[in-house]
Design a protein around this motif. Structure first.
Motif, short mmCIF file in Angstrom:
data_model
loop_
_atom_site.label_atom_id
_atom_site.label_comp_id
_atom_site.label_asym_id
_atom_site.label_seq_id
_atom_site.Cartn_x
_atom_site.Cartn_y
_atom_site.Cartn_z
N CYS A 36 0.82 -1.22 0.00
CA CYS A 36 0.00 0.00 0.00
C CYS A 36 0.85 1.27 0.00
O CYS A 36 1.91 1.32 0.65
N PRO A 85 0.07 2.77 3.95
CA PRO A 85 -0.11 1.49 4.64
C PRO A 85 -0.45 1.64 6.13
O PRO A 85 0.37 2.16 6.90
N CYS A 123 -3.65 -4.55 9.24
CA CYS A 123 -3.70 -4.76 7.78
C CYS A 123 -5.11 -5.19 7.36
O CYS A 123 -5.59 -6.25 7.77
N THR A 169 -6.03 2.98 1.39
CA THR A 169 -4.70 2.39 1.49
C THR A 169 -3.87 2.57 0.21
O THR A 169 -2.66 2.41 0.24
#
Ligand code: SF4
Ligand code: SF4
Length: 242
Positions: free
Chosen positions: A90, A93, A129, A234
């Motif tokens: 990403c 991220p 995540c 993201t």
């Protein structure tokens, strides 16, 4: 028939290799690695998953590139769809922001890196995540509970420019978060990621999106393009053709 099928794919691989070599001649901050996966070509063979496990010497419980499966329709009109899921690398991220040890960051070429020597194994990044792309290395061997663990289970992995031997159960990367690196150790030597070279459906493409002449730049112009969970902001560097 087979030759007609194979030749264009060989040309595609050669083109990606040429793209890779061209990108490596530039400074790191001038290239941006991306992956494009054509879901119309993925046959769900899991060759990429297996190649990745072998390439990165991954222990039980760790898979960097699973292929998710879903059944669509109602009997008798049922079919399966497949979705390979590497780390999205990403551009924004969430895994980095939550790390209390500053052990993970984004490189100028777009790859999200982990420093196993700094990682304290808190697993905050794994929870952060949205793609479940990170897993925790618990130090297992495939031959646990058998009379002995063979040496090949202790072979080092080659991640982030270092060798990581598995001599003891508390040596990094045991006890650390782990994830796909787009096979950085191969890419930096001018070799395509293992999932790209082994994909039986020729469904995975890799290259530099900052190079307007690269194959991936051409694919990024496709009207079939999508990214997963864009609503999270993201900005993944892994794209899908649907
Ligand atoms: S997919 Fe997950 S692990 Fe990979 S960069 Fe994005 S947030 Fe981090
Ligand atoms: S790029 Fe390499 S590490 Fe990432 S999923 Fe593919 S094979 Fe695995």
């Amino acid at each position: 028939m087979a030759i007609i099928d194979i030749e264009p794919q060989e040309e595609i691989r050669q083109r990606m290799m040429n793209d890779l070599k061209r990108a490596l001649k530039k400074p790191m901050n001038k290239r941006h690695w991306v992956m494009v996966i054509d879901l119309g070509k993925c046959v769900g063979c899991h060759a990429c998953t297996t190649a990745c496990v072998a390439e990165n010497h991954l222990p039980p419980g760790i898979v960097y590139r699973p292929v998710m499966e879903k059944e669509i329709g109602r009997y008798p009109n049922v079919r399966k769809t497949f979705l390979p899921r590497p780390c999205m690398q990403c551009d924004n991220p969430p895994c980095i922001k939550v790390c209390p040890a500053s052990a993970t960051w984004k490189r100028p070429d777009g790859i999200v890196e982990i420093d196993y020597d700094k990682c304290i194994g808190c697993r905050y990044c794994i929870n952060a995540c949205p793609y479940s792309a990170r897993t925790f290395d618990k130090g297992f061997y495939y031959c646990d509970d058998t009379p002995f663990v063979p040496d090949y289970e202790k072979l080092p992995s080659f991640e982030y420019g270092k060798e990581w031997p598995r001599k003891n159960r508390d040596d990094s990367p045991v006890g650390n978060a782990r994830k796909c690196t787009f096979c950085l150790h191969r890419v930096e030597k001018g070799i395509l990621p293992a999932c790209v070279t082994t994909c039986l459906g020729d469904a995975t493409y890799f290259g530099d999106s900052n190079d307007p002449d690269s194959l991936v730049s051409a694919l990024l112009g496709s009207p079939r393009l999508m990214r997963l969970k864009e609503e999270f902001g993201t900005h993944p560097s892994t794209f899908y053709l649907v």
